[in-house]
Design a protein around this motif. Structure first.
Motif: not given
Lengths: 305, 100
Positions: A206-209, A211-216, A248-257
């Motif tokens: 979890p968390g690879t690349y 925004q955070h490296n949290a388990v969820d 929380p908004s998952i992967g926000g900030g990274v280019d996720v659609g």
């Protein structure tokens, strides 16, 4: 009950009276809350409150040894045991509101009120005198006095108690022991199963690349989509229970659609070669998980395959 | 100084609340906790009477009650976990196979 308060003149007694009433009211409120609250964890916490208050009352009544035993044995050991079992049974285990026997709650309440009236009448009518004056037995000589009684008058019950404790420990071990019904998988079987599952590599962490490296936090794949396999299925189902909005908004900030749960799920499906493979993947993981007592974390399921 | 009657009355109230909890609650864990509450209430009464009489016999009895309660909790929770393992439920309503 108010008629039975004996107010002594001294200030020390007044503080005792005030402390007693505060403790009594808190204890009764906690007991009522324990019966009324639905979640088992809250019951355990309220029971801890009651037991600590009772320990204080033992101390107020000249039983310092029992006050400490109450804290150590009840709040320390028994309640911790309850909490351990609660972890096994499920921390969110709560009562169903369906009455299996019709009118059971009503009759239980009536029986409780009846019994309370009866007991209070008995206590009110009995001539319960004033407490005997405090002696050394209630303070410095408490432990020696108890020891003398336990090892002289009550020595036989004491020995029987030891037999009871040994029996209880053995019984607990026998009851909690789980027979392995299937043979323990060998390393060869595990590796075969791993290759046959269609995914020989470990699951993505979890968390690879992300925004955070949290388990969820789902890992991001090279194309920016989320990998659903990187998050433990236990966490996913818990998040679905809590409602996707609270997440929380998952992967926000990274280019996720898309950031929604549903979209992430679909993308996770696409990430594999096909739907079927994902299904097999999940089945394999569930099989691995079910070998342990409960749904385990992500890492352990991975190791088992 | 608080009269022993107050302690006994409080013990009665706690005992009744625990008893109602045993009757009302469906979760076996909570039922166990209510049983513990009843045992504690009785212990409080024992200690109040020990104080009333000015000797330690009541305290020794309360001590034995604590030991028995600890043993009961250990065995009871072991039974509960084994039932949970077999039936995936901690509700007392689901353990009804012996009924038939």
């Amino acid at each position: 009950m108010a008629h039975s308060i004996v107010l002594a003149g001294s200030a020390a007694s007044n503080t005792e009276v005030v402390a007693w009433w505060v403790m009594a009211i808190v204890a009764v409120a906690a007991a009522l809350g324990m019966v009324l609250t639905r979640l088992a964890v809250y019951c355990a916490v309220l029971l801890a409150v009651i037991m600590l208050i009772l320990a204080g009352m033992y101390a107020m009544q000249g039983a310092p040894f029992l006050a400490f035993v109450q804290v150590i044995v009840y709040t320390g050991a028994v309640l911790m045991l309850f909490l351990f079992v609660m972890m096994i049974v499920g921390i969110t285990s709560s009562d169903s509101l369906i009455e299996v026997i019709r009118g059971q709650r009503l009759f239980a309440a009536l029986a409780g009120i009846g019994m309370l009236v009866l007991l209070i009448l008995v206590v009110g009518h009995a001539t319960i005198g004033r407490a005997a004056p405090t002696t050394a037995l209630n303070s410095s000589q408490n432990v020696p006095g108890l020891a003398r009684l336990i090892f002289t008058t009550y020595v036989f019950p004491f020995e029987v108690t030891s037999a009871l404790l040994i029996t209880a420990a053995l019984g607990a071990m026998v009851l909690a022991h789980r027979e392995r019904t299937s043979p323990r998988p060998t390393q060869r079987m595990l590796s075969r199963r791993r290759i046959a599952s269609g995914r020989p590599t470990p699951l993505p962490g979890p968390g690879t690349y992300a925004q955070h490296n949290a388990v969820d936090m789902p890992a991001l794949l090279p194309d920016g989509t989320q990998s659903r396999l990187s998050v433990s299925s236990v966490l996913a189902s818990r998040a679905a229970e809590a409602g996707a909005a609270t997440r929380p908004s998952i992967g926000g900030g990274v280019d996720v659609g898309e950031g929604t749960e549903q979209a992430g799920r679909e993308q996770a499906g696409r990430e594999q070669a096909g739907r079927e493979q994902v299904g097999r993947e999940q089945a394999g993981r569930e099989q691995a998980g079910s070998e342990e007592a409960n749904g385990h974390g992500h890492g352990q399921g991975e190791e088992q395959r | 100084m608080i009269s022993p009657a107050n302690y006994v009355a409080l013990a009665a109230i706690l005992f009744v609340i625990g008893g109602v909890g045993v009757l009302v609650r469906r979760n076996a864990l909570v039922v166990f906790m209510c049983v513990e509450l009843m045992l504690n209430a009785v212990n409080l009464a024992f200690i109040a009477f020990a104080r009333l009489h000015g000797d330690l016999n009541g305290q020794v009895i309360a001590f034995f009650v604590m030991v028995v309660a600890a043993a009961e909790v250990v065995v009871g929770l072991a039974i509960l976990t084994s039932i949970f393992r077999a039936r995936k439920s901690a509700s007392v309503d689901d353990a009804n196979l012996l009924k038939y």
